[in-house]
Scaffold this active site. Structure first.
Site: not given
Lengths: 332, 332
Positions: B13-14, B39-40, B128, B241, B316
């Site tokens: 996500a970040v 894996r990626s 964050c 947030h 965030q």
């Protein structure tokens, strides 16, 4: 035995909860009448397996009524509660109309039941967030007088009324369907969002809900100099308000003492499992009579040992409104 | 010009937010490499209109790399950041692995940019919630040193990672479809609910997130005796947030002074319309660089005039993570 009981505003969110609480507690009465505005008069209401017809609320409706539970908003209470009291009826009023009236007791049965005796026909039921904070905070205050409370709330949409629930529900459905989020009565979308409480902001910068928490707590605790500050926030939760409460006591106190006091306190249930990360939350406080209390810990920002942090969650339709009012009626 | 830049953990996500921020700010570099676990590795990543292939992160991956932006979790940072630093690369690490290491600067560019100079190959990006609190609080602290902060948070699910967003989304869909709410990685259902932050509760009774807010703020502000207490709560909001912040200053301060200081503060936008009940909320702070600040008011529980209440909301993933890290890289 209460004789003749009237429920005023039976079709609202709190009114409906009144019916459930009266049924569940098997509240004793000889006769019950459901009253509402002309708009709702004639509607059927099922209570204890019987169908009743809502009658129109009028100033002369209260002849022979012993107790009236009002939950129809401040203007209805202002208009009809004095007439009911004049007719010899005792009004338990859930609106804010009379709460700060010095002649009207403001009662949380776990805190100041003796204040009921002072009534002159009207007893006020406090604001929901206030009740949910006061139930666990009062037993601590009795043992170690509190100097200051800093509270931030996480308030459910049904605190605004049945329409709040409906509005969240409609917005959730629209979101999943990929349709535009239509706001109706709330000032901002609530699904996937949160916003400061939708009540008017007063001169002092606090909104009405926050000022209620401050000034009602002082009245209920008979502590006119108690320092309280509140920030009230509406979150996308259907039912049950949660509150982050920071307390400064007048003397040092340990979290173990707090735990012991609250373990024996009426209306409180401790949910504080650090190992399994299980603390008070709306999912579990909804439809419960008790206020759930957890995250009890020594406040590390008060090195004198006088500070405690805790997190609470309580059903604002139930203990925050209907249950508290019925408890008052039971004391009568 | 940064020369060769590496983004480690680009698929999270970040990490995804890193790509957006680097594009939008037109971050200058000669070469960019995307690294991730085996894996990626091999996956395609589109950046600035070009397709790149993710390469496997290894200890010898950093030869010739000038700056590496890490957002792949604490254990990955612990394993690979020292190797990267040893190879002459400067690591900006978004994990908590090195934040409290006395040899590692912990930087919010609006607060302590000069700390970057002390780096020995690793610079830590704060938590964050800490960043979102520090941006508006620091300019006030500079003018009138803060004695104590009491903060309660309303944290979005994406703070837990991309899976948090997915989990909320799946639960919303299940709720609308009338299907059972299945929890996956969060300890409790999040749709229509909220719960105390899902991080481990430490010895002192504070969870990891709360302890980060306390101890990271002290380090960033170079204020080892600053008193901070935090209660961190996860709410059903996808992104951004919010925080209810109560401050005790060392000298009296007025809300007008606070407004003036914040009006000129970098990274802050005041949203404080009492008339229209319009204050900071996730819906409007999401995808914004600035931290929104409102509900600025004199704290009525501090009669000496040293108290201020405010409510803030910040993205965030953006200022709370990717943007702050890229700003650090820009300072390099």
């Amino acid at each position: 035995m209460a004789g003749h009981v009237a429920v005023v505003g039976a079709t609202g969110a709190v009114g409906q909860e009144f019916l459930r609480v009266l049924e569940q507690r098997n509240f004793p009465f000889e006769k019950i009448t459901f009253m509402a505005s002309a708009r709702s008069a004639g509607k059927p209401i099922t209570f204890k397996g019987k169908t009743h017809t809502v009658v129109e609320l009028k100033e002369d409706s209260f002849k022979g009524v012993d107790i009236a539970l009002f939950s129809a908003g401040g203007s209805t209470s202002k208009q009809f509660a004095p007439a009911a009291a004049a007719a010899g009826c005792v009004v338990v009023d859930n609106s804010s109309a009379f709460r700060m009236d010095p002649g009207v007791p403001l009662v949380v049965p776990e805190v100041n039941p003796e204040d009921i005796k002072q009534h002159k026909g009207i007893i006020a039921n406090p604001n929901c967030s206030t009740i949910i904070m006061n139930v666990p905070v009062w037993p601590l205050h009795k043992v170690n007088p509190i100097k200051r409370i800093v509270v931030s709330t996480y308030q459910a949409v049904s605190g605004a009324g049945a329409w709040g629930l409906w509005e969240l529900e409609e917005q959730i459905k629209a979101y999943v369907a990929g349709q535009p989020i239509v706001k109706n009565k709330f000032p901002h979308p609530i699904v996937n969002n949160l916003f400061c409480h939708n009540s008017k902001v007063a001169e002092n910068g606090y909104n009405e809900e926050e000022n209620k928490m401050v000034f009602e707590t002082r009245k209920i605790f008979h502590a006119p100099t108690l320092l309280v500050t509140a920030t009230c926030v509406r979150v996308p939760v259907p039912r049950a308000h949660s509150e982050s409460i920071n307390i400064t006591f007048s003397k040092p106190i340990t979290e173990q003492e707090v735990r012991e006091i609250l373990a024996g306190a009426p209306g409180v249930k401790i949910v504080d499992d650090r190992e399994r990360n299980h603390f008070p939350m709306p999912l579990e406080s909804s439809n419960q009579d008790d206020v759930l209390v957890g995250r009890i810990r020594q406040d590390i920002s008060q090195p004198d040992g006088c500070g405690i942090e805790m997190f609470v969650s309580g059903d604002q339709l139930r203990k925050g409104a209907a249950l508290n009012a019925v408890q008052i009626a039971e004391l009568l």
